[in-house]
Structure formats: structure tokens, C-alpha cells
Design a protein around this motif. Structure first.
Motif, PDB file in Angstrom:
ATOM      1  N   GLN A  26       0.486  -7.149  -5.451  1.00 36.37           N
ATOM      2  CA  GLN A  26      -0.148  -6.880  -6.735  1.00 36.37           C
ATOM      3  C   GLN A  26      -0.691  -5.464  -6.846  1.00 36.37           C
ATOM      4  O   GLN A  26      -1.067  -5.019  -7.925  1.00 36.37           O
ATOM      5  CB  GLN A  26      -1.260  -7.891  -6.988  1.00 36.37           C
ATOM      6  N   ASN A  27      -0.706  -4.725  -5.727  1.00 39.32           N
ATOM      7  CA  ASN A  27      -1.136  -3.325  -5.777  1.00 39.32           C
ATOM      8  C   ASN A  27      -0.048  -2.391  -6.294  1.00 39.32           C
ATOM      9  O   ASN A  27      -0.324  -1.252  -6.659  1.00 39.32           O
ATOM     10  CB  ASN A  27      -1.571  -2.850  -4.386  1.00 39.32           C
ATOM     11  N   LEU A  28       1.210  -2.874  -6.320  1.00 39.51           N
ATOM     12  CA  LEU A  28       2.329  -2.015  -6.711  1.00 39.51           C
ATOM     13  C   LEU A  28       2.428  -1.986  -8.233  1.00 39.51           C
ATOM     14  O   LEU A  28       3.380  -2.466  -8.839  1.00 39.51           O
ATOM     15  CB  LEU A  28       3.627  -2.531  -6.087  1.00 39.51           C
TER      16      LEU A  28
ATOM     17  N   SER B  53       1.348 -10.832 -11.925  1.00 39.07           N
ATOM     18  CA  SER B  53       0.891 -10.565 -13.315  1.00 39.07           C
ATOM     19  C   SER B  53       0.208  -9.230 -13.492  1.00 39.07           C
ATOM     20  O   SER B  53      -0.072  -8.798 -14.602  1.00 39.07           O
ATOM     21  CB  SER B  53      -0.013 -11.699 -13.774  1.00 39.07           C
ATOM     22  N   ASN B  54      -0.072  -8.574 -12.371  1.00 43.06           N
ATOM     23  CA  ASN B  54      -0.697  -7.257 -12.446  1.00 43.06           C
ATOM     24  C   ASN B  54       0.324  -6.145 -12.636  1.00 43.06           C
ATOM     25  O   ASN B  54      -0.038  -4.993 -12.882  1.00 43.06           O
ATOM     26  CB  ASN B  54      -1.495  -7.009 -11.148  1.00 43.06           C
TER      27      ASN B  54
ATOM     28  N   TYR C 104       0.815  -1.212   0.000  1.00 41.30           N
ATOM     29  CA  TYR C 104       0.000   0.000   0.000  1.00 41.30           C
ATOM     30  C   TYR C 104       0.851   1.264   0.000  1.00 41.30           C
ATOM     31  O   TYR C 104       0.377   2.337   0.358  1.00 41.30           O
ATOM     32  CB  TYR C 104      -0.939  -0.015   1.206  1.00 41.30           C
ATOM     33  N   LEU C 105       2.114   1.111  -0.414  1.00 43.62           N
ATOM     34  CA  LEU C 105       2.985   2.278  -0.542  1.00 43.62           C
ATOM     35  C   LEU C 105       2.709   2.963  -1.873  1.00 43.62           C
ATOM     36  O   LEU C 105       3.507   2.951  -2.789  1.00 43.62           O
ATOM     37  CB  LEU C 105       4.456   1.859  -0.447  1.00 43.62           C
ATOM     38  N   THR C 106       1.564   3.537  -1.986  1.00 39.60           N
ATOM     39  CA  THR C 106       1.159   4.216  -3.223  1.00 39.60           C
ATOM     40  C   THR C 106       0.952   5.683  -2.941  1.00 39.60           C
ATOM     41  O   THR C 106       0.654   6.105  -1.828  1.00 39.60           O
ATOM     42  CB  THR C 106      -0.136   3.613  -3.775  1.00 39.60           C
TER      43      THR C 106
ATOM     44  N   LEU D 187       5.697   2.900  -5.657  1.00 36.75           N
ATOM     45  CA  LEU D 187       7.022   2.313  -5.524  1.00 36.75           C
ATOM     46  C   LEU D 187       7.471   1.687  -6.839  1.00 36.75           C
ATOM     47  O   LEU D 187       6.766   0.885  -7.441  1.00 36.75           O
ATOM     48  CB  LEU D 187       6.966   1.248  -4.426  1.00 36.75           C
ATOM     49  N   GLU D 188       8.665   2.061  -7.310  1.00 35.05           N
ATOM     50  CA  GLU D 188       9.185   1.569  -8.580  1.00 35.05           C
ATOM     51  C   GLU D 188      10.302   0.553  -8.411  1.00 35.05           C
ATOM     52  O   GLU D 188      10.505  -0.290  -9.278  1.00 35.05           O
ATOM     53  CB  GLU D 188       9.704   2.738  -9.436  1.00 35.05           C
ATOM     54  N   GLU D 189      11.056   0.621  -7.318  1.00 35.88           N
ATOM     55  CA  GLU D 189      12.171  -0.306  -7.114  1.00 35.88           C
ATOM     56  C   GLU D 189      12.210  -0.772  -5.672  1.00 35.88           C
ATOM     57  O   GLU D 189      12.207   0.039  -4.747  1.00 35.88           O
ATOM     58  CB  GLU D 189      13.501   0.345  -7.491  1.00 35.88           C
TER      59      GLU D 189
END
Length: 698
Positions: free
Chosen positions: A251-253, A276-277, A219-221, A232-234
Motif C-alpha cells: 500500500q506504500n506504492l 485501495s491506496n 519501500y521502493l520509493t 515504482l510504477e510497474e
């Protein structure tokens, strides 16, 4: 600085920006300018009292300390001394720069920077947005007084210790957090993560985390606003002790691009479709865990993948056939699992595949001919499977193939080269051991191996994503043992045709392969004499011809092999005198056993008319030679380590190895140190690329 005209207006010089109203110099950017020397307290630099930005990064002020005079720049908002070889203690006067937004003082270089009083250094820097102290020697716990404005906190490969305070994870504006490989730092993930956190890059690799990944990680969005829409990208959490199952919230990232969870203790059935998301994912590494289950074909929905590393787990089932259709995939590593079925049969034209490693599974069937479409392929490792096929000579059309490992399968038949002018032009490692190949050794194949015939083959790395995120490795039989080696494209040249059914004679043309380090033709049905041309293999370190039907004498020319440290000629029909020379004096009886016709040291005291030395003298001489051999062996190992760690470190290693007998704890320290330096160089390379772009723009 070649554009600087001393008779002109300095405000027009490259890298100099002045205030339009007052004419004062407010910005000086001399990054990547090849500056050398020292900056002492008398430098005219410190007369620029109105400076707001100062960038001296990527220069070479070797041996120069950071002068306390830097603390005089009271208006400074940006100070960048990154990768410029400053050394010594960071002066406490830096803490006077209360307006600083960015401070970059990394420890790259031959000498390291030291921050003795880290908390004092940060005391007045309440406006900081960026703090980069990578590789600085910080012997301290992590303070609690970080600026709430921080967006970048990079303190990887330092000597921080203690527990990572949870408040770090709740800094409201933090986008990049890098505390990687800072021993003996440890910590725990917060059970509840701030849902408005703005983290883009999280690198906690090599830190002693041992708990489960929390659901809150997913949930780090960052909610969309009129500035940016990111999440979060990395994430790099490799080399920890994380355990349990992966949280479904991953899968939320949806904007995640790089995800490292290798070298942990994750276990149980992991549904690969969990990822896969993540449509933008470039790098996924779950290697060296204990995860099980099957690989769902939904993995192919990750069409942006460049690297997929699932090695060293307990994954079963088949390999999704669709993986061969991901055109941008460069690295596919599923080695050492329990995968079954056949290899993917379709690899599309235009494939970017550079490394395919499926070693150590239960794969069956033939080697798919569509691999010939992978023109970028450099490493192909299909060893230790159940493949049934003939030798895939058509792989010789791949222009960049450097490593071909087909060992321990059920491959059979003779090896007949293609009737084309060039095959396998770049091949440096070929391992066909433990198969059922028959017929004569393919002399016409050896004739084509151009890269093995070069006296000084290029060891330059291929500049690509794998240099930053992935290193190929392979297991080879050398000096009587199986050994896993890394940097395989740059250190070893190997021919291993052992444990097959080859017959006939050893082709004399093999003596032309002067770049070969390891040559293993053991346990075949080879006959005839050992060709004297093998004495031309000036680089060979390990030579194994045991378990054949070789006859005649050992060629005297082999004495010239000064790099040879392992020799096995046992269980043949050799006879006559064993050649004598510096290297041959180091070999023991087991190098020659099973050859009843051999005479001379070490199997007998004399050979024909050769004068017999006094027993005590012989033992003494052998002890000296053995001691010298052990010294040279230790020296060579240390020198190789020094190659990766730098000359000064290498010399230190040599001293300790000689004085302590090469203890295992030292080897572990070296591995950790080399990994730190590799991670540091990764960031330095990014910086250098930025410099090149800047110079091109100018």
C-alpha cells in the motif's frame, strides 16, 4: 530521406545533425525509414568518424551482421539498432565504445543476435545508462560488472541462466529492470531493499522465483527532489512460484500503475482493500493463485482501473455493486471463483467495459438490463452460474458484442427476436448449452448473425489495452470435449445450443452461416430431416446433432464438408445409406450408434447394391485414410502454432510433431515460446507507435 538534396548542405537534411563549430556530422537518426539491405565494412557510414549518436532502429537489414567497423565510432554515446533484423554474433569491437550511454541491440526479427562473450562485451562499457538486449541469445550467467550509472536494464527472453545476483537490485540509479522469461534463470528477492532505489518498472515474470514477497518491496520509493518524484510504477512478477501472503507494504506504492502477480502460489485470505491506496492503478492481475476472502467494496476507490483480473482463485462473497460505476474499466474478470449473490445491477452510461467474465461462480438472479449501456462490450461470459432468466435478446442492441456465453445456468423459455432491423451484428460465439430453453430454434435470430455469414470474416485484433495486457479465453465444446481456447475473437465461430429443450426442425437458413467452425445442437428434441443446406457450412470442423429425434437420410451434401473432423449423429432415428467421401471415411461407429436404420460403412459392410470390398483391402484402405487423417490433424495443429510463432518455427514444429508423435513436452515448449514472442511483440508495438509519432512530427 526523400528530403535529402545531394546538391545542398547535408546538415539541413532530416535526421542529420552537425556540430555548429566544425560542421562534422555528430548525429544520424534514420529510425523508421524503411531502409533495407546490408551494411558491410565498406559502407560510407563508417566515414562519419565524429558520430556521437547513431539510430538505425526499426528498419530491415535482414541477413546483415553487425559489422566490427561499428567499433570505430570512438565518440559514440548512443547506438540504437533496435528492431532492425540484424543477425549473427555481436562483434566484440562494440566493447571498444567506452563512451556509450545507450546500447540497444534487441533480437526481434526472423534471425536472432548472439552474444557469445557477454562479460567481455560489457568490460569497457562503464558509462552505460541504458542496455537493451531483449531476445538476444545470451548463453551466460549475469555478470557483476554492470555500470553503476545504469537506469535501464532490459534482457527479457534471453537464454541467461544461473542465479540473479542481488547486486542487480541495488544498482543505485536503476529505473527499469526486465529479466522476464529468461530460462533457466532463477533468484531470490533481497530481504532488505535499498530505500533510495529509483525503480519505476520491474518485470521478473517467468523467472523461477519461489520465495515470499518481501516487505521491503513496498519501500521502493524515491524521495522528492528537484528532478522527479516517482516510485515504482510497474511490477510484473507473474509466472513464478511466489507464495505466502502479500506484504502490507504494497500500500506504500502509491504511484503504482501496473501490478501483475498472476500464475503464482499466493494463498490465504487477501484483503483487497490492501490495494485501495493505489489511486493511480490501471492494471491489477492476481489471477491463477489460491487467494481467498471477500472482495471489499473499497476496490471501487480505484477509480483509474482499466483492468481487474482476479480469475481462478477461491474468492467468495458478493461482487461489489459499485464496480459497474468505474467508467474507465475495460476488463473485469472474476471467473472461476466462489462468488455468490447477484450481478452488479447498475452499469452506467458511457461505460468502457469491453470484457466481462464471471464464468464459473455461484451467481443468482437475472441478467441486469443495464448491461445494454455498455456499448463497447465485446465479450460477455456468465456461464456456469445459477442465473434464472429468459434469453436477454436486448443484448442484441450492443453493436460490438462478439462473444455471448450463457451456458450451464437455469435460463428458460423460447427465444423471440426483437423487432428491429439489426441485432447481434458482430456475434461470433454464442453458447446457450445446458439450460432449459424451449420452443423452436430461432430461425429469425440466425438470419441476423451477419458476422457468421461472411465467407472471410476479419480476424484483425482490436487495438486496445487488452492486446498488451489481457487475452480473452473461453471454454467451448468441440469434437466431443470441453476445450479452453484463447484469442477467441480471432480463431473460432461457434453456435452451441446443446442440452436444452428445443423442438421443431433445424432451420435450413443455418446453412447460410458459412463462417461457423463449431455447430452443436445435440441433446434437444429436434425432429424432421437434416437440412441439405448444412452442406454449405464450408468452415465447419465439428458438427454434433446427437441425442435428438431426427429422421430420414443423412444428406449427401454433407460429403462436401472438407473441413469436418468431428461428426456425431448418434441416437436419432436416421436411416438409409451413410454418404461416402474422404471425411466420412474417417468417422467411426460411435458417430452413428443408436440409429438402427443406417447402413453402409462403418456400421455395416454394404448398403443396398454397393459392392462389398475385400475385408483386407478395406482394412488397409482405412488404415491409410486414418494415417492421412492423423497427419492432416497434426499438420493443422502445427500450422496453428506456426501462426503464432512464425513460419520458420511453424515448419520446425511440423517436423518434430510428425517425427515424435506430438509429445506433451513439445506443446509446453511451444506455449512458452509463444508467450516470449508475445511479450517481445508488446515492446515492439510500443516502439512502432513511437516511430509513428516521430514520422507525424516530421
Amino acid at each position: 530521406m526523400s528530403s535529402w538534396n545531394m546538391s545542398g548542405d547535408c546538415c539541413l537534411w532530416d535526421g542529420v545533425i552537425c556540430d555548429e563549430m566544425t560542421g562534422d556530422v555528430i548525429e544520424l537518426d534514420l529510425s523508421c525509414s524503411k531502409l533495407v539491405g546490408t551494411i558491410d565494412s565498406n559502407s560510407s557510414l563508417f566515414q562519419l568518424s565524429h558520430l556521437q549518436r547513431l539510430n538505425l532502429s526499426s528498419n530491415d537489414f535482414y541477413g546483415s551482421h553487425i559489422s566490427p567497423e561499428f567499433g570505430r565510432f570512438s565518440s559514440l554515446t548512443h547506438l540504437d539498432l533496435f528492431s532492425s533484423n540484424f543477425s549473427g554474433q555481436i562483434p566484440s569491437e562494440i566493447s571498444h565504445l567506452s563512451k556509450l550511454h545507450s546500447l540497444r541491440l534487441n533480437g526481434f526479427g526472423r534471425l536472432r543476435l548472439i552474444a557469445h562473450d557477454f562479460k567481455l562485451l560489457l568490460q569497457n562499457l562503464t558509462q552505460l545508462r541504458e542496455l537493451d538486449l531483449t531476445l538476444v541469445n545470451i548463453s551466460s550467467t549475469i555478470p557483476l560488472n554492470f555500470s553503476s550509472h545504469l537506469t535501464t536494464l532490459s534482457m527479457g527472453s534471453t537464454t541467461l541462466y544461473g542465479i540473479i545476483p542481488e547486486s542487480i537490485f541495488h544498482l543505485p540509479n536503476l529505473e527499469t529492470l526486465d529479466l522476464s522469461y529468461s530460462y533457466p534463470l532463477s533468484g531470490y528477492f533481497p530481504k532488505k531493499w535499498n530505500s533510495s532505489a529509483s525503480l519505476i518498472e520491474l518485470d521478473l515474470s517467468g523467472v523461477n522465483f519461489s520465495d515470499n514477497l518481501p516487505e521491503s518491496l513496498g519501500y521502493l520509493t524515491l524521495l522528492e527532489d528537484h528532478f522527479k518524484s516517482n516510485s515504482l510504477e510497474e511490477i510484473n512478477l507473474s509466472d513464478n512460484q511466489l507464495q505466502g501472503n502479500l506484504p502490507n507494504s504494497i500500500q506504500n506504492l502509491v504511484n503504482l500503475k501496473i501490478f501483475y502477480l498472476s500464475f503464482n502460489n499466493f494463498n490465504g485470505n487477501v484483503d483487497i482493500s490492501l490495494f485501495s491506496n493505489l489511486k493511480q492503478l490501471l492494471v491489477l492481475s492476481l489471477s491463477y493463485n489460491n487467494i481467498s476472502g471477500e472482495i471489499s467494496s473499497s476496490i471501487c476507490n480505484l477509480t483509474s482501473l482499466v483492468m481487474l483480473d482476479l480469475a481462478r482463485n477461491n474468492l467468495g462473497g458478493g461482487i461489489p455493486q459499485c464496480l459497474g460505476n468505474i467508467s474507465g474499466l475495460e476488463v473485469l474478470d472474476m471467473s472461476n471463483n466462489k462468488l455468490s449473490g447477484t450481478l452488479p445491477t447498475i452499469f452506467s452510461n458511457g461505460s468502457s467495459l469491453r470484457s466481462l467474465d464471471l464464468h464459473g461462480n455461484k451467481l443468482e438472479g437475472e441478467i441486469p438490463r443495464s448491461l445494454a449501456n455498455c456499448k463497447e462490450l465485446q465479450v460477455l461470459d456468465l456461464g456456469n452460474n445459477h442465473l434464472i432468466d429468459t434469453f436477454p435478446m436486448w443484448l442484441g442492441t450492443l453493436p460490438k458484442l462478439k462473444v455471448l456465453n450463457l451456458r450451464s445456468n437455469t435460463l428458460h423459455g423460447s427465444i423471440q427476436p426483437l423487432r428491429i432491423e439489426t441485432i447481434f451484428p458482430e456475434l461470433r460465439i454464442i453458447d446457450l448449452s445446458y439450460n432449459a430453453f424451449s420452443g423452436n430454434l430461432p430461425s429469425s435470430l440466425f438470419q441476423h448473425l451477419k458476422s457468421m455469414r461472411k465467407p472471410d470474416p476479419s480476424m484483425e485484433r482490436v487495438t486496445s489495452l487488452e492486446d498488451t495486457y489481457y487475452e480473452d479465453s473461453i471454454t467451448v465444446a468441440t469434437k466431443g470435449f470441453d476445450r479452453e481456447i484463447v484469442r477467441i475473437l480471432h480463431l473460432y465461430t461457434v453456435i452451441d445450443f446443446s442440452s436444452n429443450k428445443f423442438g421443431g426442425q433445424i432451420p435450413s437458413i443455418m446453412g447460410d452461416l458459412i463462417a461457423v467452425h463449431i455447430l452443436n445442437l445435440s441433446h434437444n428434441g429436434l425432429r424432421g430431416h437434416i437440412p441439405p443446406s448444412l452442406g454449405d457450412l464450408s468452415s465447419v470442423e465439428s458438427l454434433d446433432l446427437s441425442g435428438n429425434h431426427l429422421s430420414g437420410e443423412i444428406p449427401q451434401q454433407l460429403v462436401s464438408l472438407t473441413s469436418l473432423s468431428f461428426l456425431n449423429l448418434s441416437h436419432n432415428h436416421l436411416q438409409g445409406c451413410i454418404p461416402q467421401g474422404p471425411q466420412f471415411h474417417t468417422f467411426e461407429n460411435n458417430s452413428y450408434e443408436g440409429n438402427d436404420g443406417l447402413r453402409g460403412f462403418p456400421v455395416s459392410k454394404s448398403c443396398g447394391d454397393t459392392r462389398v470390398l475385400d475385408t483386407n483391402d478395406t482394412v488397409s484402405a482405412l488404415d491409410d485414410e486414418e494415417s492421412n487423417s492423423e497427419f492432416l490433424s497434426d499438420f493443422w495443429k502445427a500450422a496453428l502454432m506456426g501462426y503464432g510463432s512464425g513460419l520458420c518455427i511453424g515448419l520446425s514444429i511440423i517436423y518434430f510433431m510428425i517425427s515424435t508423435g506430438n509429445p506433451k513436452w513439445l506443446a509446453r515448449i511451444i506455449v512458452e515460446l509463444e508467450h516470449k514472442i508475445m511479450m517481445g511483440r508488446r515492446k515492439k508495438h510500443r516502439r512502432q507507435r513511437s516511430c509513428r509519432r516521430r514520422n507525424n512530427h516530421l
